[in-house]
Design a protein around this motif. Structure first.
Motif, PDB file in Angstrom:
ATOM      1  N   UNK A 102       0.900  -1.294  -0.052  1.00  7.38           N
ATOM      2  CA  UNK A 102      -0.058  -0.054  -0.013  1.00  7.38           C
ATOM      3  C   UNK A 102       0.917   1.401   0.042  1.00  7.38           C
ATOM      4  N   UNK A 103       2.182   1.230   0.046  1.00  9.52           N
ATOM      5  CA  UNK A 103       3.054   2.414   0.068  1.00  9.52           C
ATOM      6  C   UNK A 103       2.959   3.344   1.075  1.00  9.52           C
ATOM      7  N   UNK A 104       2.461   2.666   2.380  1.00 11.71           N
ATOM      8  CA  UNK A 104       2.061   3.632   3.534  1.00 11.71           C
ATOM      9  C   UNK A 104       2.203   2.651   4.766  1.00 11.71           C
ATOM     10  N   UNK A 105       2.925   3.456   5.907  1.00 14.36           N
ATOM     11  CA  UNK A 105       2.979   2.739   7.185  1.00 14.36           C
ATOM     12  C   UNK A 105       1.920   2.610   7.916  1.00 14.36           C
ATOM     13  N   UNK A 106       0.836   3.549   7.808  1.00 13.93           N
ATOM     14  CA  UNK A 106      -0.273   3.485   8.493  1.00 13.93           C
ATOM     15  C   UNK A 106      -1.457   2.773   7.763  1.00 13.93           C
ATOM     16  N   UNK A 107      -2.044   1.983   8.497  1.00 15.76           N
ATOM     17  CA  UNK A 107      -3.355   1.224   8.117  1.00 15.76           C
ATOM     18  C   UNK A 107      -4.598   1.790   8.241  1.00 15.76           C
ATOM     19  N   UNK A 108      -5.406   2.048   7.485  1.00 14.67           N
ATOM     20  CA  UNK A 108      -6.724   2.473   7.491  1.00 14.67           C
ATOM     21  C   UNK A 108      -7.642   1.814   6.321  1.00 14.67           C
ATOM     22  N   UNK A 109      -8.618   2.436   6.336  1.00 20.38           N
ATOM     23  CA  UNK A 109      -9.908   1.959   5.317  1.00 20.38           C
ATOM     24  C   UNK A 109      -9.412   1.835   3.725  1.00 20.38           C
TER      25      UNK A 109
END
Length: 199
Positions: A55-62
């Motif tokens: 996802x190329x993001x260290x934070x998870x979310x919707x």
């Protein structure tokens, strides 16, 4: 099936493919440490690295697709009223208690022990533990690379809904950490609901 997970307690359950697991904040400031495994093959397991890379993001979310070690989808966060969840700081342990809070805290119960207790019901042991998701926890990384958990962004009633993409075994530790005010010293309860029908 609806379960109230009390403070500091573990839980595990099977979520069939297409079904959902809904977590609801009942108290404010929860820290829901979570591991995912293939329900029929525990060698399939959550990968922090593949999930972040995918996802190329260290934070998870919707919209986050939670992936296994081969980057195959396991779970999708289909609804999220919190915003950001941590997958870097991993589970507290007796060793991390000692490092963070002093040697006198080593004996205190921690998430690793919860995972081992609940995992043993499914034939899982210490060598099966991997990095985990910390739902409801915000652990920002600053531009200079410093990292640390801060007070969570959730409030009472906020939900996170996970859809299983394969049959999964979920292990949860409602974090028992009594030294950290970020999640109210391990006093938060959550509601867990596994859907009975395909989402």
């Amino acid at each position: 099936m609806i379960t109230t997970l009390p403070p500091r307690a573990p839980w595990s359950g099977i979520v069939p493919a297409g079904h959902t697991l809904t977590m609801t904040d009942l108290h404010g400031k929860p820290s829901i440490d979570t591991l995912f495994y293939g329900a029929h093959d525990h060698g399939i397991r959550y990968s922090t690295q593949q999930t972040i890379t995918g996802q190329r993001n260290i934070y998870l979310g919707e919209g986050t697709v939670i992936r296994d070690q081969e980057s195959r989808p396991m779970v999708t966060i289909v609804h999220d009223e919190v915003g950001r969840h941590d997958t870097l700081s991993s589970a507290c342990s007796q060793e991390s208690n000692s490092l963070r809070y002093g040697h006198h805290t080593k004996h205190e119960h921690a998430c690793v022990e919860n995972f081992l207790i609940e995992g043993s019901r499914h034939g899982l042991g210490m060598r099966d533990l991997v990095g985990n998701v910390n739902f409801y926890v915000f652990a920002p990384v600053a531009p200079d690379g410093t990292f640390g958990a801060v007070e969570g962004e959730s409030t009472v009633g906020r939900k996170v809904v996970l859809r299983a993409e394969i049959d999964i075994l979920v292990l949860i530790s409602n974090c028992p950490q009594v030294n950290d005010p970020c999640h109210d010293f391990g006093l938060a309860a959550v509601e867990l609901e596994v859907s009975d029908s395909v989402a």
